[in-house]
Design an enzyme around this catalytic site. Structure first.
Site, PDB file in Angstrom:
ATOM      1  N   TYR A   1     -21.834 -15.804 -10.604  1.00 31.29           N
ATOM      2  CA  TYR A   1     -23.274 -15.519 -10.516  1.00 31.29           C
ATOM      3  C   TYR A   1     -23.946 -15.459 -11.885  1.00 31.29           C
ATOM      4  O   TYR A   1     -25.170 -15.470 -11.974  1.00 31.29           O
ATOM      5  CB  TYR A   1     -23.519 -14.196  -9.778  1.00 31.29           C
ATOM      6  CG  TYR A   1     -23.130 -14.245  -8.302  1.00 31.29           C
ATOM      7  CD1 TYR A   1     -22.562 -15.381  -7.740  1.00 31.29           C
ATOM      8  CD2 TYR A   1     -23.330 -13.151  -7.477  1.00 31.29           C
ATOM      9  CE1 TYR A   1     -22.192 -15.424  -6.409  1.00 31.29           C
ATOM     10  CE2 TYR A   1     -22.974 -13.188  -6.138  1.00 31.29           C
ATOM     11  CZ  TYR A   1     -22.403 -14.331  -5.611  1.00 31.29           C
ATOM     12  OH  TYR A   1     -22.051 -14.368  -4.289  1.00 31.29           O
TER      13      TYR A   1
ATOM     14  N   LYS B   1      -8.108 -17.006  -5.731  1.00 32.06           N
ATOM     15  CA  LYS B   1      -7.939 -18.387  -5.261  1.00 32.06           C
ATOM     16  C   LYS B   1      -7.200 -19.134  -6.381  1.00 32.06           C
ATOM     17  O   LYS B   1      -7.638 -20.195  -6.857  1.00 32.06           O
ATOM     18  CB  LYS B   1      -9.330 -18.985  -4.964  1.00 32.06           C
ATOM     19  CG  LYS B   1      -9.318 -20.350  -4.306  1.00 32.06           C
ATOM     20  CD  LYS B   1      -8.866 -20.329  -2.857  1.00 32.06           C
ATOM     21  CE  LYS B   1      -8.799 -21.742  -2.296  1.00 32.06           C
ATOM     22  NZ  LYS B   1      -8.121 -21.818  -0.998  1.00 32.06           N
TER      23      LYS B   1
ATOM     24  N   ASP C   1      -9.207 -17.181   1.272  1.00 30.60           N
ATOM     25  CA  ASP C   1      -9.393 -17.782   2.604  1.00 30.60           C
ATOM     26  C   ASP C   1      -8.543 -17.065   3.640  1.00 30.60           C
ATOM     27  O   ASP C   1      -8.999 -16.743   4.741  1.00 30.60           O
ATOM     28  CB  ASP C   1      -9.125 -19.297   2.572  1.00 30.60           C
ATOM     29  CG  ASP C   1      -7.924 -19.671   1.734  1.00 30.60           C
ATOM     30  OD1 ASP C   1      -7.411 -18.807   0.998  1.00 30.60           O
ATOM     31  OD2 ASP C   1      -7.471 -20.830   1.811  1.00 30.60           O
TER      32      ASP C   1
ATOM     33  N   ASP D   1     -19.439  -7.864   3.034  1.00 33.81           N
ATOM     34  CA  ASP D   1     -20.272  -7.980   4.236  1.00 33.81           C
ATOM     35  C   ASP D   1     -19.407  -8.143   5.485  1.00 33.81           C
ATOM     36  O   ASP D   1     -19.711  -7.580   6.540  1.00 33.81           O
ATOM     37  CB  ASP D   1     -21.232  -9.171   4.118  1.00 33.81           C
ATOM     38  CG  ASP D   1     -22.556  -8.768   3.484  1.00 33.81           C
ATOM     39  OD1 ASP D   1     -22.608  -7.689   2.857  1.00 33.81           O
ATOM     40  OD2 ASP D   1     -23.530  -9.529   3.619  1.00 33.81           O
TER      41      ASP D   1
ATOM     42  N   ASP E   1     -18.746 -10.308  -2.718  1.00 30.93           N
ATOM     43  CA  ASP E   1     -20.041 -10.382  -2.039  1.00 30.93           C
ATOM     44  C   ASP E   1     -19.818 -10.733  -0.568  1.00 30.93           C
ATOM     45  O   ASP E   1     -20.373 -10.105   0.341  1.00 30.93           O
ATOM     46  CB  ASP E   1     -20.881 -11.468  -2.744  1.00 30.93           C
ATOM     47  CG  ASP E   1     -22.329 -11.452  -2.312  1.00 30.93           C
ATOM     48  OD1 ASP E   1     -22.698 -10.587  -1.509  1.00 30.93           O
ATOM     49  OD2 ASP E   1     -23.091 -12.329  -2.770  1.00 30.93           O
TER      50      ASP E   1
END
Ligand code: NAD
Length: 352
Positions: free
Chosen positions: A136, A186, A218, A246, A242
């Site tokens: 980000y 990852k 994943d 959620d 992020d």
């Protein structure tokens, strides 16, 4: 005397903040709380979403309790004058690099989850998300021209010190809980994750009481739905955190129950519910104040290092729910809901 800056903000923010401050006063009477403006309320009063007075006092106090900002009234404002700009400004000013989002399924509310109750029973986890680095913020970013055509890019970059400090928050959080840290990465594709993992492994040597395991992001997205109760503390770079925080929040099924903490150096922190300003129910005594009250518990634990009153607040919330009291967002058909103020009062009574 410890000080807390309360920023009620907009919509249901002031309503849930009033209940939370009364709980704070009850369990930590020596803490001095003061109020300031942020978001739409600050725009209306001063023209700025983060007035200089609020920023100065936030820097001075270092510990901030925030309600929520935003609402349709201010949607037309330019980007840097929107209520949300106030929140981003305060996070930056306090250097808040670690975001903690607990997701706990209270047994009495297991039926609120979109998953089958037996699948979420016992879920009690926290996502520790790196908040100020990674994809980000990395450079270069933006649009450019590549081989004669339009292109766009973002860069996932981490410096060693950035990984070390968030890894430490991860290990320390796990050490205070059940002693299990799951690192999400990852590394099979991304060099930045292989680098991140090496530093996390290195930090593990300083935290022998915490067991560390690694999960590809994943596969994490899948096992979180299948075996959420297996997880304790989940450490993530900004992007993965992020998304997964959620997903974890949805396990509980009740937005009005989720607190969060954003931490910086030397006890600095911002504590706020995960939900927004809920303009659809503002001013109607319908908001669930429990996420805000549980944010007070996080403030007591992380900023003031007072685990005992923090545990008292959580236990009081559990007791009220076990007794069957529900705000409208939690009530199922046939249940007679209580309002914001009544719920706050019930929690304070349960503290006794
Ligand atoms: P929201 O979280 O405000 O509301 C989503 C839904 O959940 C609404 O139906 C609302 O009534 C309900 N809800 C939320 N909190 C509740 C509570 N405590 N009790 C009962 N019901 C609750 O999200 P939204 O509608 O997408 O956004 C509304 C405004 O809030 C927007 O301006 C948005 O930008 C802002 N927002 C602010 C923050 C923040 O301050 N950190 C976070 C998210 C959204």
């Amino acid at each position: 005397m410890p000080r807390v800056l309360a920023l009620p903000g907009d919509g249901i923010g002031p309503e849930v903040m009033a209940e939370a401050l009364e709980v704070l006063a009850r369990v930590a009477p020596d803490v001095e709380s003061e109020r300031a403006l942020i978001g739409g309320a600050a725009i209306d009063a001063t023209g700025e979403p983060l007035p200089p007075d609020t920023l100065d006092r936030a820097r001075e106090c270092g510990v901030v309790l925030l309600g929520a900002v935003g609402g349709p009234r201010w949607d037309g404002q330019p980007q840097d004058k929107k209520p949300e700009a106030g929140l981003l400004g305060i996070r930056k000013a306090l250097g808040l690099y670690a975001n903690l989002r607990p997701a706990t399924v209270v047994p009495a509310l297991a039926a609120s989850s979109p998953l089958r109750p037996e699948g979420v029973r016992g879920v009690d986890l926290v996502v520790v998300r790196e908040l100020t680095g990674g994809l980000y913020y990395g450079q270069p970013r933006g649009r450019f021209e590549s081989e004669g055509e339009a292109a766009a890019r973002n860069t996932m970059v981490y410096r060693e010190s950035e990984v070390r400090r968030i890894a430490r928050v991860g290990f320390e959080t796990a050490a205070r809980r059940r002693g299990r840290l799951t690192n999400v990465h990852k590394a099979n594709v991304l060099e930045v994750c292989a680098f991140w993992n090496e530093i996390v492994e290195d930090e593990a040597r300083d935290h022998p009481g915490v067991s560390l395991d690694h999960q590809l992001v994943d596969s994490m997205a899948m096992v979180l739905l299948r075996d959420a109760a297996e997880f304790d503390t989940i450490l993530c770079p900004n992007l993965f955190g992020d998304i997964l925080s959620d997903e974890a929040a949805m396990l509980t099924g009740s937005l009005g129950m989720l607190p969060s903490a954003s931490l910086g150096e030397a006890g600095r922190g911002l504590f706020e519910p995960v939900h927004g300003s809920a303009p659809d129910i503002a001013g109607r005594d319908r908001a669930n104040p429990l996420a805000m009250i549980l944010s007070v518990a996080m403030l007591l634990e992380h900023a003031l290092e007072r685990p005992e009153p923090a545990a008292r607040v959580r236990a009081a919330v559990d007791r009220v729910l076990e007794a069957g009291h529900r705000t409208p967002d939690l009530a199922t058909s046939g249940e007679d809901p209580v309002g914001t103020r009544a719920m706050g009062r019930l929690v304070r009574e349960a503290l006794a």
